[in-house]
Motif scaffolding. Structure first.
Motif, mmCIF file in Angstrom:
data_model
loop_
_atom_site.group_PDB
_atom_site.id
_atom_site.type_symbol
_atom_site.label_atom_id
_atom_site.label_comp_id
_atom_site.label_asym_id
_atom_site.label_seq_id
_atom_site.Cartn_x
_atom_site.Cartn_y
_atom_site.Cartn_z
ATOM 1 N N PRO A 376 0.817 -1.219 0.000
ATOM 2 C CA PRO A 376 0.000 0.000 0.000
ATOM 3 C C PRO A 376 0.851 1.270 0.000
ATOM 4 N N ALA A 377 0.300 2.326 -0.566
ATOM 5 C CA ALA A 377 0.902 3.649 -0.417
ATOM 6 C C ALA A 377 0.752 4.093 1.038
ATOM 7 N N THR A 378 1.544 5.042 1.447
ATOM 8 C CA THR A 378 1.458 5.573 2.804
ATOM 9 C C THR A 378 0.753 6.922 2.797
ATOM 10 N N ILE A 379 0.296 7.343 3.973
ATOM 11 C CA ILE A 379 -0.335 8.654 4.082
ATOM 12 C C ILE A 379 0.671 9.747 3.742
ATOM 13 N N GLU A 380 1.944 9.530 4.075
ATOM 14 C CA GLU A 380 2.973 10.533 3.753
ATOM 15 C C GLU A 380 3.126 10.678 2.238
ATOM 16 N N GLN A 381 3.119 9.561 1.503
ATOM 17 C CA GLN A 381 3.202 9.632 0.047
ATOM 18 C C GLN A 381 1.999 10.382 -0.524
ATOM 19 N N MET A 382 0.829 10.045 -0.026
ATOM 20 C CA MET A 382 -0.391 10.680 -0.507
ATOM 21 C C MET A 382 -0.350 12.190 -0.278
ATOM 22 N N LYS A 383 0.084 12.605 0.902
ATOM 23 C CA LYS A 383 0.149 14.030 1.221
ATOM 24 C C LYS A 383 1.225 14.738 0.397
ATOM 25 N N ASN A 384 2.373 14.100 0.254
ATOM 26 C CA ASN A 384 3.454 14.731 -0.516
ATOM 27 C C ASN A 384 3.045 14.957 -1.970
ATOM 28 N N ILE A 385 2.368 13.988 -2.536
ATOM 29 C CA ILE A 385 1.912 14.123 -3.924
ATOM 30 C C ILE A 385 0.890 15.247 -4.030
ATOM 31 N N ALA A 386 -0.032 15.311 -3.057
ATOM 32 C CA ALA A 386 -1.028 16.390 -3.059
ATOM 33 C C ALA A 386 -0.359 17.751 -2.854
ATOM 34 N N ASP A 387 0.592 17.829 -1.936
ATOM 35 C CA ASP A 387 1.287 19.090 -1.663
ATOM 36 C C ASP A 387 2.067 19.583 -2.884
ATOM 37 N N ASP A 388 2.567 18.646 -3.670
ATOM 38 C CA ASP A 388 3.337 19.005 -4.863
ATOM 39 C C ASP A 388 2.445 19.297 -6.072
ATOM 40 N N GLY A 389 1.147 19.213 -5.873
ATOM 41 C CA GLY A 389 0.220 19.496 -6.966
ATOM 42 C C GLY A 389 0.192 18.417 -8.030
ATOM 43 N N LEU A 390 0.617 17.197 -7.669
ATOM 44 C CA LEU A 390 0.638 16.087 -8.616
ATOM 45 C C LEU A 390 -0.556 15.174 -8.363
ATOM 46 N N LYS A 391 -0.812 14.256 -9.264
ATOM 47 C CA LYS A 391 -1.963 13.370 -9.161
ATOM 48 C C LYS A 391 -1.541 11.924 -9.332
ATOM 49 N N MET A 392 -2.062 11.074 -8.462
ATOM 50 C CA MET A 392 -1.793 9.640 -8.551
ATOM 51 C C MET A 392 -2.515 9.033 -9.754
ATOM 52 N N PRO A 393 -2.014 7.914 -10.268
ATOM 53 C CA PRO A 393 -2.796 7.157 -11.259
ATOM 54 C C PRO A 393 -4.101 6.683 -10.630
ATOM 55 N N PRO A 394 -5.109 6.379 -11.440
ATOM 56 C CA PRO A 394 -6.364 5.869 -10.874
ATOM 57 C C PRO A 394 -6.135 4.572 -10.120
ATOM 58 N N LYS A 395 -6.981 4.359 -9.122
ATOM 59 C CA LYS A 395 -6.933 3.141 -8.317
ATOM 60 C C LYS A 395 -5.546 2.928 -7.706
ATOM 61 N N SER A 396 -4.987 3.985 -7.143
ATOM 62 C CA SER A 396 -3.709 3.851 -6.442
ATOM 63 C C SER A 396 -3.921 3.437 -4.990
ATOM 64 N N THR A 397 -5.074 3.762 -4.437
ATOM 65 C CA THR A 397 -5.347 3.459 -3.036
ATOM 66 C C THR A 397 -6.776 2.968 -2.864
ATOM 67 N N TYR A 398 -6.945 2.012 -1.971
ATOM 68 C CA TYR A 398 -8.273 1.607 -1.501
ATOM 69 C C TYR A 398 -8.306 1.959 -0.023
ATOM 70 N N ILE A 399 -9.124 2.933 0.315
ATOM 71 C CA ILE A 399 -9.041 3.544 1.643
ATOM 72 C C ILE A 399 -10.272 3.202 2.485
ATOM 73 N N GLU A 400 -10.018 2.875 3.722
ATOM 74 C CA GLU A 400 -11.077 2.692 4.711
ATOM 75 C C GLU A 400 -10.978 3.818 5.739
ATOM 76 N N PRO A 401 -12.130 4.198 6.326
ATOM 77 C CA PRO A 401 -13.401 3.491 6.327
ATOM 78 C C PRO A 401 -14.269 3.788 5.109
ATOM 79 N N LYS A 402 -15.226 2.884 4.877
ATOM 80 C CA LYS A 402 -16.269 3.088 3.882
ATOM 81 C C LYS A 402 -17.574 3.350 4.628
ATOM 82 N N LEU A 403 -18.188 4.489 4.336
ATOM 83 C CA LEU A 403 -19.402 4.866 5.055
ATOM 84 C C LEU A 403 -20.659 4.350 4.370
#
Length: 412
Positions: A376-403
């Motif tokens: 799995p990707a980490t929360i740090e990777q996810m935040k760093n990519i967002a902070d850098d204004g970049l975008k992950m490929p589709p379906k890079s993460t499956y995140i819980e919880p599901k409401l």
């Protein structure tokens, strides 16, 4: 600075919430949907699938109008009741494995989305944004919160724990054996404390629900432009969200399944793969990677481990080091010829919450030729990519919880 406000939710009555609450419509098989629609007259599925009443498939604007009608009927029948005053809603989920998710359901600002105080890490598809925006504009409500995450905060954690000392307004267990709890937070002092804590955060992050966020933002722009008396505090300026601390977020990987080898034989494929990876045949025993930049592969009855040759791949940005991007840049695109990860019919995705054995089953059945597993990707990777204004490929993460949909509803 994040503008997170309380709102007056429309909610099922305590005695019916377990019957109303539903997973997302797409997560049910056709047989499951039909069983719930047939056997449970209170299911939220009756609202989002209004054609069932007429034994007819209905789509487009006609469906949207009927969704609104079914929703109004639920309100008229007293199944849904709106709270008298704005509240925050402390919400807890305990899943079947015993993992807890604790957070707050509230309204997040569309302007924060525009100004990047709510940060994104995933690309969206324009036509899907517009379709859901048109749906929201017609029905006038949102029933499934966007999942947002924020840095762990002691003040908010204390407020959540204090709320949970009281009897829950809602407590119900689903057939998936997840237990859901909801508490109301409506005292002015506590409401002010929560607002202030979020205002002091430089940014919060979308964890799940990028399309819903984007559609809510488009709706805000439409309704703002159509309102000559726009003030900025109208309900359409906000969208319903479930905010949880980063430590509560659970990120799973999405594994890749591919049909065909782009015209290559098995041997030719392995030779091309050798350019980027050190390959080891692990035999018949299911094999799962244990670290980043390291993949498992299942092909023709055998599992393989793939170790990246770092001399042939440069990691220059936060996105380059993401395994989903790495797999795309070294295998899916150059060797298997998959350029469009969203629309190419040769690739499908299996969330890593399901076991690696699912990859084996899918390939052994003949439906797919090769499968790839990753960590799995980490929360740090996810935040760093967002902070850098970049975008992950589709379906890079499956995140819980599901409401569940229909537990709290936001009207605009």
């Amino acid at each position: 600075m994040a503008h997170i406000i309380p709102f007056k939710a429309v909610r099922p009555t305590r005695d019916k919430v377990s019957l109303v609450a539903a997973r997302s419509y797409q997560s049910y098989t056709k047989e499951q949907r039909e069983a719930r629609l047939r056997d449970n007259p209170f299911s939220f599925l009756h609202i989002v699938n209004p054609g069932y009443k007429f034994d007819k498939e209905i789509s487009g604007q006609a469906r949207y109008s009927l969704v609104k009608n079914r929703y109004l009927e639920f309100k008229e029948e007293g199944i849904f009741v709106q709270d008298d005053a704005p509240c925050y809603y402390v919400y807890k989920i305990v899943n079947r494995e015993g993992r807890e998710f604790n957070g707050i359901i509230a309204a997040a600002s569309a302007l924060d989305y525009e100004n990047d105080a709510i940060k994104k890490h995933e690309d969206t598809i324009a036509y899907k944004e517009v379709v859901f925006k048109d749906y929201l504009k017609t029905v006038g409500f949102n029933a499934e919160p966007v999942l947002l995450t924020y840095p762990d905060n002691n003040v908010i954690e204390t407020i959540i724990k204090e709320a949970q000392e009281k009897r829950a307004e809602f407590e119900f267990t689903t057939t998936y054996r997840d237990t859901h709890y909801l508490w109301l937070v409506d005292t002015p002092k506590t409401i002010k404390s929560i607002q202030e804590e979020f205002k002091n955060m430089p940014a919060i992050y979308i964890a799940d629900g990028h399309h819903r966020s984007a559609s809510s933002y488009l709706l805000y722009k439409d309704l703002k432009d159509a309102n000559p008396d726009h003030q900025g505090d109208e309900d359409y300026n906000f969208f319903m969200s479930y905010l949880i601390p980063e430590s509560d977020l659970k990120i799973h990987e999405f594994n890749r399944l591919v049909k065909g080898l782009n015209g290559l034989s098995k041997e030719e494929f392995l030779i091309q793969l050798d350019t980027f990876y050190r390959i080891e045949n692990r035999g018949k025993t299911p094999y799962k990677p244990s670290k980043k930049n390291h993949f498992s592969m299942y092909l023709d009855g055998d599992f393989y481990s793939l170790y990246l040759r770092k001399t042939v791949y440069n990691i220059e940005t936060s996105l380059d080091g993401l395994d989903a991007q790495l797999l795309y840049k070294t295998i899916l695109q150059p060797i298997l010829g998959i350029d469009d990860l969203r629309n190419d019919i040769r690739i499908e995705y299996s969330n890593g919450k399901n076991d690696i054995v699912n990859i084996k089953s899918a390939v052994d059945s003949g439906e797919f030729t090769v499968g790839f597993g990753m960590v799995p990707a980490t929360i740090e990777q996810m935040k760093n990519i967002a902070d850098d204004g970049l975008k992950m490929p589709p379906k890079s993460t499956y995140i819980e919880p599901k409401l569940r949909s229909g537990v709290t509803i936001y009207e605009f």
